[in-house]
Write a protein that holds these residues in place. Structure first.
Motif, mmCIF file in Angstrom:
data_model
loop_
_atom_site.group_PDB
_atom_site.id
_atom_site.type_symbol
_atom_site.label_atom_id
_atom_site.label_comp_id
_atom_site.label_asym_id
_atom_site.label_seq_id
_atom_site.Cartn_x
_atom_site.Cartn_y
_atom_site.Cartn_z
ATOM 1 N N LYS A 212 0.847 -1.194 0.000
ATOM 2 C CA LYS A 212 0.000 0.000 0.000
ATOM 3 C C LYS A 212 0.883 1.245 0.000
ATOM 4 O O LYS A 212 1.906 1.284 0.681
ATOM 5 C CB LYS A 212 -0.877 0.019 1.253
ATOM 6 C CG LYS A 212 -1.867 -1.114 1.332
ATOM 7 C CD LYS A 212 -2.599 -1.035 2.664
ATOM 8 C CE LYS A 212 -3.439 -2.267 2.886
ATOM 9 N NZ LYS A 212 -4.034 -2.283 4.226
ATOM 10 N N LEU A 217 -5.179 3.038 4.128
ATOM 11 C CA LEU A 217 -5.645 3.370 2.791
ATOM 12 C C LEU A 217 -7.164 3.507 2.776
ATOM 13 O O LEU A 217 -7.891 2.539 2.983
ATOM 14 C CB LEU A 217 -5.205 2.276 1.817
ATOM 15 C CG LEU A 217 -5.059 2.679 0.367
ATOM 16 C CD1 LEU A 217 -3.991 3.745 0.212
ATOM 17 C CD2 LEU A 217 -4.676 1.477 -0.472
ATOM 18 N N ILE A 219 -9.909 4.860 0.111
ATOM 19 C CA ILE A 219 -10.048 5.337 -1.268
ATOM 20 C C ILE A 219 -11.273 6.240 -1.394
ATOM 21 O O ILE A 219 -12.383 5.855 -1.040
ATOM 22 C CB ILE A 219 -10.140 4.147 -2.243
ATOM 23 C CG1 ILE A 219 -8.816 3.380 -2.185
ATOM 24 C CG2 ILE A 219 -10.407 4.615 -3.667
ATOM 25 C CD1 ILE A 219 -8.858 2.027 -2.818
ATOM 26 N N THR A 220 -11.056 7.449 -1.900
ATOM 27 C CA THR A 220 -12.166 8.397 -2.039
ATOM 28 C C THR A 220 -12.604 8.512 -3.493
ATOM 29 O O THR A 220 -13.705 8.956 -3.768
ATOM 30 C CB THR A 220 -11.762 9.790 -1.520
ATOM 31 O OG1 THR A 220 -10.539 10.157 -2.143
ATOM 32 C CG2 THR A 220 -11.584 9.778 -0.017
ATOM 33 N N CYS A 243 -6.576 8.760 -2.440
ATOM 34 C CA CYS A 243 -6.640 8.228 -1.083
ATOM 35 C C CYS A 243 -6.649 9.387 -0.102
ATOM 36 O O CYS A 243 -5.864 10.329 -0.225
ATOM 37 C CB CYS A 243 -5.428 7.353 -0.788
ATOM 38 S SG CYS A 243 -5.076 6.175 -2.096
ATOM 39 N N ARG A 244 -7.560 9.294 0.854
ATOM 40 C CA ARG A 244 -7.663 10.348 1.862
ATOM 41 C C ARG A 244 -6.419 10.305 2.746
ATOM 42 O O ARG A 244 -5.972 9.244 3.172
ATOM 43 C CB ARG A 244 -8.916 10.106 2.708
ATOM 44 C CG ARG A 244 -9.212 11.228 3.673
ATOM 45 C CD ARG A 244 -10.408 10.885 4.540
ATOM 46 N NE ARG A 244 -11.608 10.680 3.722
ATOM 47 C CZ ARG A 244 -12.699 10.032 4.154
ATOM 48 N NH1 ARG A 244 -12.716 9.523 5.355
ATOM 49 N NH2 ARG A 244 -13.734 9.900 3.370
ATOM 50 N N HIS A 317 -4.608 15.019 -0.425
ATOM 51 C CA HIS A 317 -4.867 13.601 -0.678
ATOM 52 C C HIS A 317 -3.709 13.052 -1.485
ATOM 53 O O HIS A 317 -2.880 13.803 -1.990
ATOM 54 C CB HIS A 317 -6.195 13.408 -1.423
ATOM 55 C CG HIS A 317 -6.157 13.767 -2.891
ATOM 56 N ND1 HIS A 317 -6.187 15.063 -3.349
ATOM 57 C CD2 HIS A 317 -6.095 12.986 -3.997
ATOM 58 C CE1 HIS A 317 -6.159 15.064 -4.670
ATOM 59 N NE2 HIS A 317 -6.094 13.820 -5.096
#
Ligand SMILES: [Zn+2]
Length: 395
Positions: A212, A217, A219-220, A243-244, A317
């Motif tokens: 990763k 992780l 995911i937005t 990814c935030r 991000h």
């Protein structure tokens, strides 16, 4: 189709204009391309933020179309970005215009059935005439079978989708099922709805997984090669996952490799690119601080930089991109997120899918349809190649 009509409509007014279908010089940016034709690079600012980020990927483009007047003035160009979208740059009465439009293509499902004469890789290239299909097949099956044990007469079945554009295969074939029958044993690989490959029992294929890029992780925004934006009313693409992450979160190298870029890229801001084995490349964008330097070798999990908001970004991000042979692919395909096997409803869906495909394959075998290739590229509806197309019209 609409966009080809535009292409033709404009070109009919321009006598002695030449259409070129040529290779993009590797590494040349879109800005450099504009400069060559004395076009103001501010034209990029007429695009929205996401499209500007896409434009910065143009250096990986392979082949593109250009329409040039006899005096050397660029009239129009169509430059692919990934497999689904292209930059359309064209001249109007009031100067150049730039837009991102979908690539018109046709997609068909093919089923190739062939027996081995020399080797699976060689025979797929030779009989199906698709080198990328041979590469994908080998990549998928090399984990479950020793290719040295494959003999003459062993059987190969591949069910796959292939995009075609103007008579040329576009992008990497999307294999749904691959089977190699060797020593009386059928070795299957099936693609599941999560985009990953599993064997007949629903066990995940052992691939060289990546790590990763962030410890946690979330995911937005997922990877897409093409989606219709309902509000903007246009096609968009996202060549990576977002990814935030709070500003300053350490970014980790997803795999061992060599840092080939550490600097600024329009759209992506502060970026690091790492070249890995097997022609994989990862990209980490919008960083607040770059740590790894160009030429440096990094190990999987090493901190290479820190998350931020640089470039065209709406908030802190990480944009994480994965490329294979210069083409964007879904990072979810290689980053290990879940366990090795499918369970519960997911497994049920997988087995249903598997039954559907094996039924099709068995039917073809039973009805004794041509034993080598069924529905090859030659049988497909294909548009004439651009060159002949224009030549026939006396241009
Ligand atoms: Zn992104």
């Amino acid at each position: 189709m609409r966009f080809w009509l535009i292409f033709l409509a404009i070109s009919t007014f321009t006598f002695a204009a030449k259409v070129k279908f040529t290779r993009w010089d590797k590494g040349v940016t879109f800005e450099q391309y504009l400069k060559k034709f004395h076009i103001d690079k501010n034209i990029i600012d007429t695009l929205d933020r996401e499209d500007q980020a896409l434009i910065s990927e143009i250096g990986y483009t392979h082949k593109y179309y250009e329409l040039i007047a006899s005096n050397g003035v660029l009239l129009q160009s169509l430059i692919p970005i990934g497999e689904e979208l292209q930059a359309h740059l064209f001249r109007t009465h009031s100067g150049y215009k730039l837009e991102i439009i979908p690539i018109a293509y046709q997609k068909d499902t093919h089923i190739a059935i062939l027996s081995v004469d020399k080797s699976p890789h060689y025979d797929i290239i030779n009989k199906v005439k698709n080198r990328r299909l041979a590469n994908e097949f080998t990549r998928l099956l090399k984990h479950s079978i020793d290719f040295r044990g494959v003999q003459r007469g062993d059987k190969i079945v591949i069910v796959y989708d292939q995009k075609m554009r103007l008579g040329q295969p576009l992008g990497v074939p999307d294999i749904k099922v691959a089977m190699l029958e060797s020593h009386g044993k059928k070795n299957y690989v099936f693609k599941h709805s999560d985009g990953k490959y599993y064997n007949a029992d629903g066990k995940a294929l052992i691939e060289k997984y990546m790590g990763k890029p962030l410890n946690h992780l979330i995911i937005t925004s997922p990877f897409t090669t093409r989606r219709w934006h309902p509000v903007l009313h246009k096609w968009k693409a996202h060549h990576g996952i977002d990814c935030r992450a709070r500003r300053g979160t350490p970014i980790l190298a997803a795999a061992d490799g060599k840092v080939v870029y550490s600097g600024w890229m329009s759209g992506y801001g502060r970026v690091i690119k790492i070249q890995h084995a097997d022609n994989y490349l990862t990209l980490y964008a919008h960083q607040s601080r770059l740590k790894a330097k160009v030429g440096q070798f990094v190990k999987k999990g090493d901190i290479i930089g820190y998350t931020g908001n640089s470039g065209r970004s709406t908030g802190p991000h990480l944009h994480f991109g994965l490329y294979k042979d210069g083409r964007p692919i879904n990072p979810m395909r290689l980053v290990k997120f879940t366990t090795d096997g499918l369970t519960g409803k997911d497994r049920e869906n997988f087995l249903n899918r598997k039954r559907k495909y094996t039924k099709i394959i068995n039917k073809i075998e039973e009805e004794n349809l041509p034993s080598y290739v069924w529905n090859t590229v030659n049988d497909m509806y294909v548009l004439p190649k651009m060159k002949t197309y224009y030549q026939n019209r006396g241009w």
